[in-house]
Design a protein around this motif. Structure first.
Motif, PDB file in Angstrom:
ATOM      1  N   ARG A   1       0.848  -1.203   0.000  1.00 33.53           N
ATOM      2  CA  ARG A   1       0.000   0.000   0.000  1.00 33.53           C
ATOM      3  C   ARG A   1       0.878   1.244   0.000  1.00 33.53           C
ATOM      4  O   ARG A   1       1.060   1.931   0.999  1.00 33.53           O
TER       5      ARG A   1
ATOM      6  N   HIS B   1      -2.682   4.564  -2.309  1.00 32.62           N
ATOM      7  CA  HIS B   1      -3.503   5.542  -1.596  1.00 32.62           C
ATOM      8  C   HIS B   1      -4.269   6.432  -2.582  1.00 32.62           C
ATOM      9  O   HIS B   1      -5.426   6.779  -2.335  1.00 32.62           O
TER      10      HIS B   1
ATOM     11  N   TRP C   1      -7.829   6.165   3.053  1.00 28.21           N
ATOM     12  CA  TRP C   1      -6.613   6.552   2.354  1.00 28.21           C
ATOM     13  C   TRP C   1      -6.021   7.777   3.038  1.00 28.21           C
ATOM     14  O   TRP C   1      -6.709   8.541   3.711  1.00 28.21           O
TER      15      TRP C   1
END
Length: 459
Positions: A174, A179, A190
Motif C-alpha cells: 500500500r 492511496h 486513504w
C-alpha cells in the motif's frame, strides 16, 4: 519556506567518522558512460560498418532522433543489468521487496487493481496536461510528444503485469499509488499525505522526462556528425565541441534516471521535495518558465551585449587554450555529477544518498561547476557596447541566477536532511572534511553575526 539547517556540531576532539557509504556504486555510472561512448563511436563509424549488415554506406552516419533514443535505451539497459547482476540492488532492504516470500496472486490483486487504476488515471492526467501546454507542441518538444505518444499504449498495457508481479513481493504494497487509487475508488481509508507524495513524484517525472527527451536528438546529432580533425587546432571550436559531447553524456544518462524509477532497481522515488521554495527555485531554471526570466529578453537576461571568452581572448593562443581547458574541466565536472547518479538522476527527489565521485568534494558539484562555467564563459562584466549600465545589469543578473541555484541547493538539503539519517551524517562530514564544502562552511560560520542563534533541525 524552510531551508536547510545544520545538524548539531560534533564534539571537538572526537574521532572523525569516514564518509557514509554511497547508495549508488561508482561502477554503474561508468558502465553507462562506456556504453554511450561505444554507441556514439558505432554511429560515427556506420558508413564503414554498414556493408557488414548489408546496409547502404551512402546513408551516412547514424545521427537521427532514433539513434539518439537508441543511445538512451542502450545506456539504461547496460546500467540496469549491471545494477542487478553485479551490484545486486534488487536485494537491498531499501527496495521494500522480499523476493523469498511471494503472496498468492489473488491477494496481490487486491492491492494491484487499486494501483493500476491509480496509474491509468495518472497517465491520463499527465497526457491532458501535455495537451494543454502550448509549448509542448512547438520546437524541440514536438519530438518528446511523439515519443510519449508512441509509448502511451505500451505503458498502459505493460503496467498491469508489472504491478501484479511486483505486488506479490512488496513488503508494504500500500504505497503512494495505492492511496491515490483508494481515494479514487473509495474502497478503504486513504492518507491524503500519501496521495500528495504520489503526485509530487509523478509531476516531477512527467515534467522533467518530457524536457529531457526533447533535447536528446540535438546534441547527439552534433557529436555524431562532428569533424573532430577540423577543430583540433582551434581552442574555441574544440572547446565548444567538447562542451557538446559532455552535455550529451549529461542528457543521455540524466534521461535514463528520470525514466528508470523502478523499485526492483532500488531507483524508485522515495519522496518528492515537499517545499514550495524547492519547486519554485527548480522550475525557474527550465522551460517554459526559464524563457520569461533568463532567456532572450527575459527579466534577468545576463548576456546583453556580451561576446564571450572566445572574442575577448582572440589572438592570444596560450590564454585561449588555457581558458578552453578550464571550461572543459568545469563541464566535465558537471557531466561527472550526473554520471555518478547512475540510474537515479532526477531533480526534486530523494532516491538514496550519493557520497562518491564529485559529491565527495562538494554537496552540489553540478550547480557549482555550472555557475562557474557561466561566469567564465559569458564574462558579463565586459560588454561590446562599452556601457557601464550593461556591465552592472549583466553582472547583477548573473549573480541573481547564481543565487537561484544557491536557493535550489538549500531547499534540496532541507528535503534530504528531513528524510535520511545517512544524509545528515554526510552533511556533517562534508562540513568538516569536504575539500570545497569545509572551507566555505568555515567562512560562512565566521561571517555569522555574533550572538546569532543557530537554527535547529526540524522535527
Amino acid at each position: 519556506m524552510p531551508i536547510a539547517s545544520s545538524p548539531p556540531a560534533r564534539r571537538r576532539g572526537a574521532p572523525a567518522r569516514p564518509i557514509p557509504a554511497s547508495d549508488v556504486s561508482t561502477s554503474v555510472g561508468l558502465v553507462g558512460l562506456a556504453t554511450l561512448l561505444a554507441w556514439i563511436a558505432f554511429c560515427r563509424a556506420w558508413p564503414q560498418i554498414a556493408p557488414v549488415f548489408g546496409a547502404d554506406p551512402a546513408s551516412g552516419v547514424l545521427s537521427g532522433p532514433l539513434a539518439a533514443l537508441a543511445a538512451m535505451a542502450l545506456t539504461g539497459l547496460a546500467m540496469g543489468i549491471w545494477s542487478v547482476v553485479v551490484d545486486k540492488v534488487h536485494l537491498r532492504p531499501s527496495t521494500g521487496i522480499d523476493w523469498s516470500n511471494p503472496r498468492p496472486i489473488d491477494q496481490a490483486m487486491e492491492t494491484a487493481s487499486t494501483k493500476i487504476a491509480a496509474l491509468w488515471v495518472t497517465y491520463g492526467v499527465l497526457a491532458g496536461l501535455f495537451c494543454l501546454g502550448r509549448w509542448y507542441w512547438d520546437g524541440q518538444y514536438l519530438f518528446s510528444m511523439q515519443v510519449l505518444g508512441w509509448a502511451a499504449i505500451p505503458l498502459f498495457v505493460l503496467c498491469v503485469p508489472y504491478v501484479i508481479w511486483l505486488d506479490r513481493y512488496m513488503i508494504r504494497p500500500r504505497d503512494h499509488a495505492w492511496h491515490f487509487g483508494a481515494m479514487l475508488l473509495r474502497r478503504e481509508a486513504w492518507d491524503p499525505h500519501e496521495v500528495k507524495k504520489h503526485w509530487r513524484a509523478w509531476i516531477i517525472k512527467g515534467f522533467f522526462s518530457a524536457f529531457m527527451i526533447s533535447i536528446l536528438p540535438f546534441g547527439f546529432r552534433a557529436v555524431v556528425e562532428a569533424d573532430f580533425g577540423a577543430v583540433l587546432g582551434n581552442p574555441v571550436m574544440l572547446g565548444v565541441l567538447l562542451f557538446e559531447l559532455l552535455f550529451v553524456i549529461d542528457v543521455q544518462i540524466g534521461t535514463v534516471g528520470y525514466l528508470l524509477t523502478l523499485r526492483p532497481l532500488d531507483a524508485h522515488i522515495r519522496s518528492g521535495n515537499p517545499f514550495l521554495a524547492g519547486w519554485v527555485a527548480a522550475l525557474l531554471c527550465y522551460p517554459p518558465f526559464v524563457f520569461a526570466f533568463m532567456g532572450n529578453g527575459g527579466v534577468i537576461q545576463y548576456e546583453n551585449n556580451t561576446a564571450g571568452w572566445g572574442h575577448w581572448f582572440a589572438g592570444n593562443e596560450p590564454l585561449l587554450w588555457a581558458w578552453a581547458a578550464i571550461l572543459v574541466a568545469l563541464t566535465a565536472i558537471y557531466a561527472w555529477a550526473t554520471v555518478a547518479f547512475g540510474i537515479r538522476f532526477s531533480n526534486l527527489t530523494y532516491r538514496g544518498v550519493l557520497t562518491h565521485g564529485p559529491y565527495r568534494f562538494t554537496r552540489h558539484p553540478a550547480y557549482l561547476s555550472k555557475n562557474l562555467f557561466w561566469w567564465l564563459s559569458v564574462m558579463p562584466f565586459i560588454t561590446v557596447s562599452g556601457s557601464t549600465v550593461d556591465v552592472i545589469r549583466n553582472t547583477i543578473f548573473l549573480g541573481v541566477v547564481s543565487g537561484i541555484y544557491y536557493w535550489r541547493a538549500k531547499t534540496e538539503e532541507a528535503h534530504l536532511l528531513g528524510e535520511d539519517e545517512k544524509y545528515r551524517d554526510y552533511f556533517e562530514w562534508m562540513n568538516r572534511h569536504g575539500i570545497v564544502t569545509a572551507p566555505l562552511h568555515r567562512l560562512l560560520e565566521k561571517l555569522k553575526p555574533k550572538g546569532a542563534i543557530a537554527p535547529q533541525p526540524a522535527e
